[in-house]
Design a protein around this motif. Structure first.
Motif, mmCIF file in Angstrom:
data_model
loop_
_atom_site.group_PDB
_atom_site.id
_atom_site.type_symbol
_atom_site.label_atom_id
_atom_site.label_comp_id
_atom_site.label_asym_id
_atom_site.label_seq_id
_atom_site.Cartn_x
_atom_site.Cartn_y
_atom_site.Cartn_z
ATOM 1 N N UNK A 252 29.597 7.072 47.427
ATOM 2 C CA UNK A 252 30.614 8.121 47.296
ATOM 3 C C UNK A 252 29.997 9.406 46.746
ATOM 4 N N UNK A 253 30.542 10.533 47.169
ATOM 5 C CA UNK A 253 30.122 11.836 46.657
ATOM 6 C C UNK A 253 31.336 12.539 46.064
ATOM 7 N N UNK A 254 31.190 13.018 44.832
ATOM 8 C CA UNK A 254 32.249 13.743 44.132
ATOM 9 C C UNK A 254 31.724 15.118 43.743
ATOM 10 N N UNK A 255 32.618 16.051 43.533
ATOM 11 C CA UNK A 255 32.218 17.393 43.122
ATOM 12 C C UNK A 255 33.276 18.003 42.218
ATOM 13 N N UNK A 256 32.809 18.792 41.255
ATOM 14 C CA UNK A 256 33.711 19.538 40.372
ATOM 15 C C UNK A 256 33.923 20.921 40.985
ATOM 16 N N UNK A 257 35.161 21.324 41.233
ATOM 17 C CA UNK A 257 35.395 22.644 41.839
ATOM 18 C C UNK A 257 35.044 23.761 40.871
ATOM 19 N N UNK A 267 27.923 25.554 46.087
ATOM 20 C CA UNK A 267 27.538 24.253 46.625
ATOM 21 C C UNK A 267 28.611 23.204 46.437
ATOM 22 N N UNK A 268 29.210 23.168 45.252
ATOM 23 C CA UNK A 268 30.271 22.197 44.972
ATOM 24 C C UNK A 268 31.498 22.455 45.846
ATOM 25 N N UNK A 269 31.879 23.709 45.953
ATOM 26 C CA UNK A 269 33.041 24.037 46.777
ATOM 27 C C UNK A 269 32.798 23.686 48.237
ATOM 28 N N UNK A 270 31.552 23.864 48.693
ATOM 29 C CA UNK A 270 31.196 23.496 50.064
ATOM 30 C C UNK A 270 31.276 21.979 50.252
ATOM 31 N N UNK A 271 30.809 21.218 49.264
ATOM 32 C CA UNK A 271 30.890 19.755 49.340
ATOM 33 C C UNK A 271 32.341 19.293 49.469
ATOM 34 N N UNK A 272 33.226 19.923 48.697
ATOM 35 C CA UNK A 272 34.651 19.551 48.751
ATOM 36 C C UNK A 272 35.238 19.882 50.124
ATOM 37 N N UNK A 273 34.848 21.029 50.669
ATOM 38 C CA UNK A 273 35.284 21.388 52.029
ATOM 39 C C UNK A 273 34.838 20.343 53.045
ATOM 40 N N UNK A 274 33.628 19.793 52.809
ATOM 41 C CA UNK A 274 33.040 18.841 53.759
ATOM 42 C C UNK A 274 33.483 17.399 53.513
ATOM 43 N N UNK A 275 34.377 17.194 52.530
ATOM 44 C CA UNK A 275 34.929 15.852 52.342
ATOM 45 C C UNK A 275 34.597 15.162 51.039
ATOM 46 N N UNK A 276 33.791 15.795 50.180
ATOM 47 C CA UNK A 276 33.541 15.203 48.861
ATOM 48 C C UNK A 276 34.838 15.192 48.068
ATOM 49 N N UNK A 277 34.988 14.214 47.204
ATOM 50 C CA UNK A 277 36.231 14.097 46.442
ATOM 51 C C UNK A 277 36.212 15.009 45.225
ATOM 52 N N UNK A 278 37.308 15.724 45.046
ATOM 53 C CA UNK A 278 37.418 16.669 43.936
ATOM 54 C C UNK A 278 37.635 15.911 42.634
#
Length: 363
Positions: A252-257, A267-278
């Motif tokens: 799993x990949x998570x990111x802090x907005x 980078x984090x915002x891009x990960x969330x756009x690409x499906x990483x969980x916020x």
């Protein structure tokens, strides 16, 4: 000494991590590879090219490997080879697992605790540092191992949050185990160890922290973890490489907005756009992986369900460190089919959970 033969393989041109893992799975040990001079047998191993197989069959000098072995022995550096039962099981499953891990501290991967990687920018903002420290602390208090790279910035905050909460921190280096990098984190390095944590690396003692080492280091950070949390990262940062490795490894990949105008959050915002969980707190990860984390986060001890003698024997074997079906079959001297059937019964009773091939007690 199996290490000797791993170091010999490391000196063979074309024998990298992927090739070594394939050969060990085929031959059973590094020594068995060394003792084989059958070019045909070596080439039968999946995708081993002729040049590499020929070098393995023809080059039997152990002189350089013996020098390295003597150095490791003299310095009393603990290590794990890919063949060892104590080698981290999750790391064994990735495409290119390290052949050897050098470490200091306690091998935290012998227990049943779950590990989460927390990574991010070296030049972090106060927001990022606070988020990394807070979330790491929240997870650590629930018994989660926190893995990071002991670099400046987010890595430092993650380890500090873990240590301050009396949790277990794991630092993965991009250099030899005998080198503290960056040196400014020497006290943090020592505090990880003094709090029953672990420092590890695939790089031989004396290896300098050159830039090419760090992307390789990042695959180990994600490979040891069930999930990777990126707290703060620029659009083309090393942390996104770690997230990419995690995704490729099926984790799993998570990111802090972050602030949409901040370069450090792009980078984090891009990960969330690409499906990483916020993620905004540690509880987000705990709830998202509740089935695995249930034995850690529950607060009330429930009585064990009734178990027949075989189930009880298997349950005790898990409490003694059996983490996979193969390990349990070896511990109990049972056929693997018996182990799997009993595991299914115990999972149905809610006594244990099985995730990614690893077994966790829920009582």
């Amino acid at each position: 000494m199996e290490l000797l033969y791993y170091l010999w393989m490391d000196g063979i041109k074309g024998c990298g991590c992927v090739t070594t893992a394939k050969l060990i799975k085929e031959f059973g040990s590094a020594q068995a590879v060394y003792e084989s001079d059958d070019l045909g047998a070596l080439m039968q191993t999946e995708e081993i090219p002729y040049d590499t197989a020929f070098a393995l069959a023809a080059n039997k000098s152990l002189d350089e490997a013996k020098k390295q072995c003597d150095l490791i022995t003299d310095r009393q550096i603990p290590y794990l080879t890919f063949s060892d039962d104590d080698y981290p099981q999750l790391l064994r499953e990735i495409h290119d697992p390290p052949a050897v891990l050098y470490y200091r501290g306690r091998n935290v991967f012998l227990g049943s605790a779950i590990s989460v990687a927390v990574v991010g920018a070296r030049k972090a903002t106060p927001y990022g540092m606070s988020a990394a420290e807070t979330i790491s602390s929240q997870l650590a208090k629930c018994g989660v191992n926190i893995i990071s790279g002991l670099a400046n910035g987010i890595d430092t905050a993650a380890h500090q949050g873990t240590v301050s909460s009396k949790g277990t921190a794991v630092g993965v280096l991009g250099c030899g185990i005998d080198i503290v990098y960056p040196y400014s984190n020497k006290k943090l390095y020592e505090s990880v160890l003094s709090n029953d944590g672990m420092i590890l690396t695939e790089f031989a003692p004396g290896t300098e922290p050159i830039p090419v080492n760090f992307p390789r280091r990042n695959r180990i950070i994600s490979g040891l973890s069930y999930a990777t949390l990126v707290v703060e990262a620029a659009e083309n940062s090393g942390s996104l490489i770690t997230a990419k490795y995690a995704a490729e490894q099926g984790r799993e990949v998570y990111a802090v907005p972050g602030n949409i105008t901040s370069q450090q959050s792009a980078g984090c915002n891009l990960l969330i756009k690409d499906g990483a969980r916020l993620v905004s707190c540690g509880e987000d990860i705990l709830q998202d992986m509740f089935r695995v984390f249930r034995p850690i986060v529950k607060t009330e001890q429930q009585p064990l369900p009734e178990m027949n003698p075989k189930e009880k024997e298997l349950y005790l074997a898990v409490t003694k460190g059996g983490k996979t079906a193969d390990q349990l079959a070896k511990l109990l001297d049972w056929p693997i089919s018996t182990v799997n059937s009993q595991l299914t019964l115990l999972e149905l009773k809610g006594v244990l959970a099985i995730e990614m091939g690893l077994i966790y007690l829920t009582y």
